[in-house]
Motif scaffolding. Structure first.
Motif, PDB file in Angstrom:
ATOM      1  N   ILE A  94      53.231  16.806  -0.598  1.00 25.75           N
ATOM      2  CA  ILE A  94      52.122  16.273  -1.378  1.00 25.75           C
ATOM      3  C   ILE A  94      51.560  15.061  -0.656  1.00 25.75           C
ATOM      4  O   ILE A  94      52.230  14.470   0.203  1.00 25.75           O
ATOM      5  N   TYR A 119      49.798  19.423  -3.324  1.00 25.25           N
ATOM      6  CA  TYR A 119      49.112  18.642  -4.336  1.00 25.25           C
ATOM      7  C   TYR A 119      48.539  17.351  -3.748  1.00 25.25           C
ATOM      8  O   TYR A 119      49.115  16.765  -2.823  1.00 25.25           O
ATOM      9  N   GLN A 143      45.681  21.129  -4.950  1.00 24.07           N
ATOM     10  CA  GLN A 143      45.239  20.831  -6.300  1.00 24.07           C
ATOM     11  C   GLN A 143      45.405  19.337  -6.583  1.00 24.07           C
ATOM     12  O   GLN A 143      46.380  18.718  -6.152  1.00 24.07           O
ATOM     13  N   VAL A 145      46.173  16.210  -8.938  1.00 23.17           N
ATOM     14  CA  VAL A 145      47.045  15.933 -10.079  1.00 23.17           C
ATOM     15  C   VAL A 145      46.872  14.477 -10.500  1.00 23.17           C
ATOM     16  O   VAL A 145      46.873  13.578  -9.654  1.00 23.17           O
TER      17      VAL A 145
END
Length: 277
Positions: A94, A119, A143, A145
């Protein structure tokens, strides 16, 4: 602890083996002839953790051995720390608060064999931490978050904030989280700790031994609370009840390079931070 000092040139690497058998690799990614002092170990059990202090600012990235890849990178013009956190077994990771210089962050990811950014995690909604979200999402398909209480502000920043920080608005969050949720990547995870006060949805990210505190807790300081949604009483409550209750040897990774060193520990902040003593 034991100390060593050396001079490194950009792109150079120093490799050492310490008495506990842990291999240490430090790479200097930018600038040159920077004095480097290494203090170790912070932990007495494997994986050993290290703090790197550089006299001319943070130009060397922190690494810890064994269970998780952690890269701390200062980006942009506002001393923001972005983080690449990844699972060494799978190469999945991430990025936390990619404020700027997305190309640099992706170069670091490539060098560290982080093959997939799963993420983009924002510790809070402010534009100085989310200015690289759009480019990072476009280039990695990751994505976004954020805590549910900051999701609306993330997607609708003020035009003044974008002008001040010279950045573009983030796309809306793909995933919202709340207290206790786990952000999983590869075989690793970070646990969401809701730490409101700087913003209503400010959050810290914790795993055993490490906590990423965003703009809640700095080295020797705390986040500001004079912006919309801020609350000093709430911020201090978050720090005292949710962060300072973590083990003293927990390594603190802040959201800005505002302190005397790029990282700290919970124990040091309890002892020396004038805002929370």
């Amino acid at each position: 602890g034991r100390k060593c000092s050396t001079q490194l040139d950009a792109g150079r690497r120093v490799i050492g083996f310490w008495s506990n058998g842990v291999k240490l690799i430090i790479e200097l990614l930018q600038y040159s002839n920077t004095p480097l002092k290494l203090l170790l170990p912070l932990k007495s059990i494997y994986p050993t953790c290290y703090i790197v202090y550089l006299s001319s600012g943070l130009v060397c990235q922190f690494n810890c051995g064994g269970d998780m890849i952690i890269e701390q990178v200062q980006v942009g013009h506002f001393a923001v720390f972005a983080y690449l956190v990844a699972c060494p077994e799978t190469g999945e990771g991430i990025v936390i608060d990619p404020a700027d210089q997305v190309g640099l962050l992706l170069d670091v990811a490539t060098k560290k064999k982080i093959d997939k950014i799963k993420y983009i995690v924002n510790t809070h909604c402010h534009a100085d931490h989310a200015g690289g979200n759009r480019e990072m999402k476009e280039r990695t398909k990751a994505q976004i978050v954020i805590h549910q209480d900051d999701a609306e502000r993330l997607a609708n920043p003020s035009s003044l904030a974008l002008q001040i920080f010279q950045c573009e608005a983030s796309p809306p969050a793909d995933i919202t989280v709340e207290e206790g949720d786990r952000i999983e990547f590869g075989q690793q995870f970070l646990k969401v700790i809701h730490t409101p006060g700087h913003t209503p949805g400010g959050m810290s990210l914790y795993t055993n031994g490490y906590v990423f505190t965003g703009d809640t807790l700095f080295v020797g300081g705390i986040g500001r609370t004079d912006l919309p949604g801020g609350s000093m009483s709430q911020l201090l409550l978050s720090i005292k009840t949710k962060l300072l209750t973590l083990p003293d040897d927990t390594l603190v990774f802040p959201g800005h390079n505002y302190g005397t060193s790029p990282q700290s520990t919970i124990g040091k902040e309890k002892q020396y931070n004038p805002f929370v003593r």
